[in-house]
Design a protein around this motif. Structure first.
Motif, PDB file in Angstrom:
ATOM      1  N   ALA A 220     -89.308  15.027 -32.807  1.00 40.00           N
ATOM      2  CA  ALA A 220     -90.180  15.586 -31.779  1.00 40.00           C
ATOM      3  C   ALA A 220     -91.299  14.617 -31.415  1.00 40.00           C
ATOM      4  O   ALA A 220     -91.894  14.718 -30.333  1.00 40.00           O
ATOM      5  CB  ALA A 220     -90.769  16.905 -32.249  1.00 40.00           C
ATOM      6  N   ASP A 221     -91.584  13.661 -32.296  1.00 40.89           N
ATOM      7  CA  ASP A 221     -92.633  12.677 -32.031  1.00 40.89           C
ATOM      8  C   ASP A 221     -92.163  11.540 -31.128  1.00 40.89           C
ATOM      9  O   ASP A 221     -92.991  10.756 -30.651  1.00 40.89           O
ATOM     10  CB  ASP A 221     -93.116  12.050 -33.351  1.00 40.89           C
ATOM     11  CG  ASP A 221     -93.627  13.078 -34.341  1.00 40.89           C
ATOM     12  OD1 ASP A 221     -94.251  14.065 -33.898  1.00 40.89           O
ATOM     13  OD2 ASP A 221     -93.396  12.901 -35.556  1.00 40.89           O
ATOM     14  N   VAL A 222     -90.848  11.414 -30.921  1.00 35.91           N
ATOM     15  CA  VAL A 222     -90.279  10.231 -30.283  1.00 35.91           C
ATOM     16  C   VAL A 222     -89.805  10.558 -28.868  1.00 35.91           C
ATOM     17  O   VAL A 222     -88.852  11.324 -28.690  1.00 35.91           O
ATOM     18  CB  VAL A 222     -89.093   9.667 -31.090  1.00 35.91           C
ATOM     19  CG1 VAL A 222     -88.703   8.296 -30.549  1.00 35.91           C
ATOM     20  CG2 VAL A 222     -89.402   9.599 -32.573  1.00 35.91           C
ATOM     21  N   ASP A 223     -90.431   9.982 -27.860  1.00 39.56           N
ATOM     22  CA  ASP A 223     -89.923  10.108 -26.502  1.00 39.56           C
ATOM     23  C   ASP A 223     -88.712   9.186 -26.369  1.00 39.56           C
ATOM     24  O   ASP A 223     -88.704   8.065 -26.893  1.00 39.56           O
ATOM     25  CB  ASP A 223     -91.010   9.736 -25.499  1.00 39.56           C
ATOM     26  CG  ASP A 223     -90.680  10.223 -24.101  1.00 39.56           C
ATOM     27  OD1 ASP A 223     -89.811  11.103 -23.961  1.00 39.56           O
ATOM     28  OD2 ASP A 223     -91.306   9.729 -23.134  1.00 39.56           O
ATOM     29  N   ARG A 224     -87.666   9.635 -25.618  1.00 41.10           N
ATOM     30  CA  ARG A 224     -86.395   8.921 -25.624  1.00 41.10           C
ATOM     31  C   ARG A 224     -85.794   8.786 -24.214  1.00 41.10           C
ATOM     32  O   ARG A 224     -84.698   9.287 -23.947  1.00 41.10           O
ATOM     33  CB  ARG A 224     -85.403   9.633 -26.557  1.00 41.10           C
ATOM     34  CG  ARG A 224     -85.930   9.829 -27.959  1.00 41.10           C
ATOM     35  CD  ARG A 224     -84.921  10.498 -28.882  1.00 41.10           C
ATOM     36  NE  ARG A 224     -84.561  11.839 -28.492  1.00 41.10           N
ATOM     37  CZ  ARG A 224     -85.252  12.941 -28.788  1.00 41.10           C
ATOM     38  NH1 ARG A 224     -86.383  12.856 -29.475  1.00 41.10           N
ATOM     39  NH2 ARG A 224     -84.835  14.142 -28.417  1.00 41.10           N
ATOM     40  N   PRO A 225     -86.490   8.124 -23.287  1.00 42.15           N
ATOM     41  CA  PRO A 225     -85.860   7.857 -21.984  1.00 42.15           C
ATOM     42  C   PRO A 225     -84.644   6.946 -22.142  1.00 42.15           C
ATOM     43  O   PRO A 225     -84.605   6.097 -23.033  1.00 42.15           O
ATOM     44  CB  PRO A 225     -86.976   7.183 -21.178  1.00 42.15           C
ATOM     45  CG  PRO A 225     -87.938   6.664 -22.189  1.00 42.15           C
ATOM     46  CD  PRO A 225     -87.850   7.570 -23.374  1.00 42.15           C
ATOM     47  N   GLN A 226     -83.671   7.138 -21.266  1.00 39.45           N
ATOM     48  CA  GLN A 226     -82.402   6.412 -21.340  1.00 39.45           C
ATOM     49  C   GLN A 226     -82.086   5.779 -19.999  1.00 39.45           C
ATOM     50  O   GLN A 226     -81.991   6.471 -18.973  1.00 39.45           O
ATOM     51  CB  GLN A 226     -81.275   7.388 -21.701  1.00 39.45           C
ATOM     52  CG  GLN A 226     -79.866   6.848 -21.525  1.00 39.45           C
ATOM     53  CD  GLN A 226     -79.404   6.063 -22.718  1.00 39.45           C
ATOM     54  OE1 GLN A 226     -79.444   6.572 -23.841  1.00 39.45           O
ATOM     55  NE2 GLN A 226     -78.946   4.850 -22.493  1.00 39.45           N
ATOM     56  N   LEU A 227     -81.962   4.462 -19.966  1.00 42.52           N
ATOM     57  CA  LEU A 227     -81.511   3.777 -18.763  1.00 42.52           C
ATOM     58  C   LEU A 227     -80.014   4.001 -18.599  1.00 42.52           C
ATOM     59  O   LEU A 227     -79.249   3.781 -19.543  1.00 42.52           O
ATOM     60  CB  LEU A 227     -81.830   2.286 -18.876  1.00 42.52           C
ATOM     61  CG  LEU A 227     -81.385   1.387 -17.722  1.00 42.52           C
ATOM     62  CD1 LEU A 227     -81.985   1.846 -16.400  1.00 42.52           C
ATOM     63  CD2 LEU A 227     -81.777  -0.058 -18.006  1.00 42.52           C
ATOM     64  N   ILE A 228     -79.604   4.449 -17.411  1.00 41.41           N
ATOM     65  CA  ILE A 228     -78.197   4.785 -17.166  1.00 41.41           C
ATOM     66  C   ILE A 228     -77.765   4.173 -15.835  1.00 41.41           C
ATOM     67  O   ILE A 228     -78.361   4.449 -14.787  1.00 41.41           O
ATOM     68  CB  ILE A 228     -77.975   6.314 -17.129  1.00 41.41           C
ATOM     69  CG1 ILE A 228     -78.466   6.968 -18.434  1.00 41.41           C
ATOM     70  CG2 ILE A 228     -76.499   6.633 -16.880  1.00 41.41           C
ATOM     71  CD1 ILE A 228     -78.523   8.478 -18.374  1.00 41.41           C
ATOM     72  N   ALA A 229     -76.750   3.327 -15.880  1.00 38.52           N
ATOM     73  CA  ALA A 229     -76.180   2.770 -14.652  1.00 38.52           C
ATOM     74  C   ALA A 229     -75.365   3.852 -13.950  1.00 38.52           C
ATOM     75  O   ALA A 229     -74.577   4.565 -14.582  1.00 38.52           O
ATOM     76  CB  ALA A 229     -75.304   1.569 -14.982  1.00 38.52           C
ATOM     77  N   VAL A 230     -75.558   3.970 -12.634  1.00 37.10           N
ATOM     78  CA  VAL A 230     -74.917   5.017 -11.839  1.00 37.10           C
ATOM     79  C   VAL A 230     -74.178   4.373 -10.673  1.00 37.10           C
ATOM     80  O   VAL A 230     -74.716   3.495  -9.995  1.00 37.10           O
ATOM     81  CB  VAL A 230     -75.977   6.009 -11.310  1.00 37.10           C
ATOM     82  CG1 VAL A 230     -75.375   6.932 -10.258  1.00 37.10           C
ATOM     83  CG2 VAL A 230     -76.582   6.815 -12.449  1.00 37.10           C
ATOM     84  N   SER A 231     -72.951   4.815 -10.453  1.00 32.60           N
ATOM     85  CA  SER A 231     -72.188   4.398  -9.270  1.00 32.60           C
ATOM     86  C   SER A 231     -71.661   5.669  -8.616  1.00 32.60           C
ATOM     87  O   SER A 231     -70.681   6.254  -9.080  1.00 32.60           O
ATOM     88  CB  SER A 231     -71.039   3.466  -9.668  1.00 32.60           C
ATOM     89  OG  SER A 231     -70.384   2.968  -8.526  1.00 32.60           O
ATOM     90  N   MET A 232     -72.330   6.110  -7.549  1.00 34.90           N
ATOM     91  CA  MET A 232     -72.052   7.416  -6.942  1.00 34.90           C
ATOM     92  C   MET A 232     -71.445   7.251  -5.556  1.00 34.90           C
ATOM     93  O   MET A 232     -72.027   6.612  -4.678  1.00 34.90           O
ATOM     94  CB  MET A 232     -73.350   8.227  -6.856  1.00 34.90           C
ATOM     95  CG  MET A 232     -73.142   9.688  -6.489  1.00 34.90           C
ATOM     96  SD  MET A 232     -74.724  10.612  -6.445  1.00 34.90           S
ATOM     97  CE  MET A 232     -75.275  10.226  -4.774  1.00 34.90           C
TER      98      MET A 232
END
Length: 347
Positions: A220-232
């Protein structure tokens, strides 16, 4: 959608648009759409993230701004703290510091010996945090040595700079170390890399959890944004083809991505044999013939709008707290709209 797959925060990753003013436009567009963050790429020798981030502070009002990620070698700790103190002032406190351990061959090509990247990152973040807290710092580490330095804010607001620090991590050992640094109150979170599948995220987060718990904290102490490549694209074959080139480049040039992608050893060797650094478009086209469709789908959120949002949900279920999307197709506004709508539905 299952609650574990929903997201109430989302961001975009900006990098290498044909016209630099496009990057400012997309930051503004993301803010107007209701997204929470814009992360500026700084990987190869393309655009300097700090300059563009400074421009973002002047054309946006609320969205968070961060490099995604800069490195812990080319700017010494004093300059990094000075830079983010300045960006903190310009943005009204909206900047974050995303920082990674860089990579070879680029580091060695510019004369940098990365030494022990894990130890370097630990010491670099420790000293940078102290400087942003306006401490006077003397530090004699294995990798970082400074003597009697502090931010000199006699002509500026002399309050500590509340700049969250996020470590860009791909390898599991860096995940665990990041958890320990969060547990010690030095960094605030992890910025998880792109071109990796959700299963790799889960393994990394197990190590992250072990690290933070070792220091008496919790996930709960750790923020965890994730970079995600998208091809839409509504044509799934077009989306797949648009994703293949950059996926091939990263598989061929970054060993940690190669390992995480799920590509066979034989095909990985064929890809690597076709690519020099920097790779030409012709190199990438030849190498891409050895990257199967299933590998591309494994590491890129590809397909229709619904397909992409479903895949973002896979990452959230794996432990991501904020998907940060990087569109590989030339429809940035459409992707922002899709992600903003999915975020609104999850609130």
């Amino acid at each position: 959608m299952d609650s574990d797959r929903e997201f109430t925060r989302a961001g975009i990753w900006n990098w290498e648009k044909p016209d630099i003013t496009d990057e400012l436009h997309y930051a503004q567009y993301a803010e107007e759409a209701g997204l929470d963050s814009v992360w500026q790429g700084e990987s190869r020798l393309v655009r300097d993230a700090m300059t563009v981030m400074g421009a973002y502070t002047q054309v946006t009002d609320e969205i968070d701004i961060a490099p995604g990620v800069t490195n812990c070698y080319t700017r010494n700790v004093a300059l990094m703290a000075q830079t983010f103190s300045t960006l903190h002032e310009l943005s009204g406190g909206r900047t974050k510091l995303g920082i990674g351990a860089w990579w070879d061959p680029l580091a060695s090509k510019v004369g940098i010996d990365r030494g022990n990247p894990l130890r370097h990152m630990w010491e670099y973040c420790t000293v940078t945090r102290k400087l942003l807290d306006l401490e006077n710092v003397t530090y004699d580490g294995d990798e970082i040595q400074v003597e009697d330095i502090e931010l000199d804010l006699v002509r500026a607001d002399a309050e500590p700079r509340d700049v969250p620090i996020y470590i860009g991590a791909t390898g599991e050992t860096m995940h665990q170390m990041t958890g320990e640094l969060v547990g010690k109150g030095i960094v605030d979170g992890i910025f998880m890399n792109y071109f990796i599948p959700p299963e790799h995220v889960e393994r990394g987060l197990e190590r992250l959890e072990a690290g933070v718990e070792k220091q008496g904290g919790s996930m709960a102490d750790v923020d965890r944004p994730q970079l995600i490549a998208v091809s839409m694209d509504e044509d799934v074959d077009v989306a797949l083809d648009e994703a293949r080139g950059l996926a091939t480049q990263y598989i061929g040039q970054q060993p940690h991505i190669t390992k995480a992608s799920g590509i066979s050893d034989a095909n990985a060797e064929r890809v690597e044999a076709e690519l020099d650094w920097p790779a030409t478009a012709a190199d990438i086209e030849r190498a891409s013939e050895h990257v199967p469709d299933e590998v591309v789908r494994n590491i890129v959120a590809t397909g229709t709008r619904e397909d992409v949002i479903e895949r973002l949900g896979d990452y959230c279920e794996a432990g991501c707290t904020e998907p940060v999307v990087y569109p590989l197709t030339d429809n940035m506004e459409d992707v922002i709209d899709a992600v903003a709508a999915a975020k609104a539905e999850g609130v």
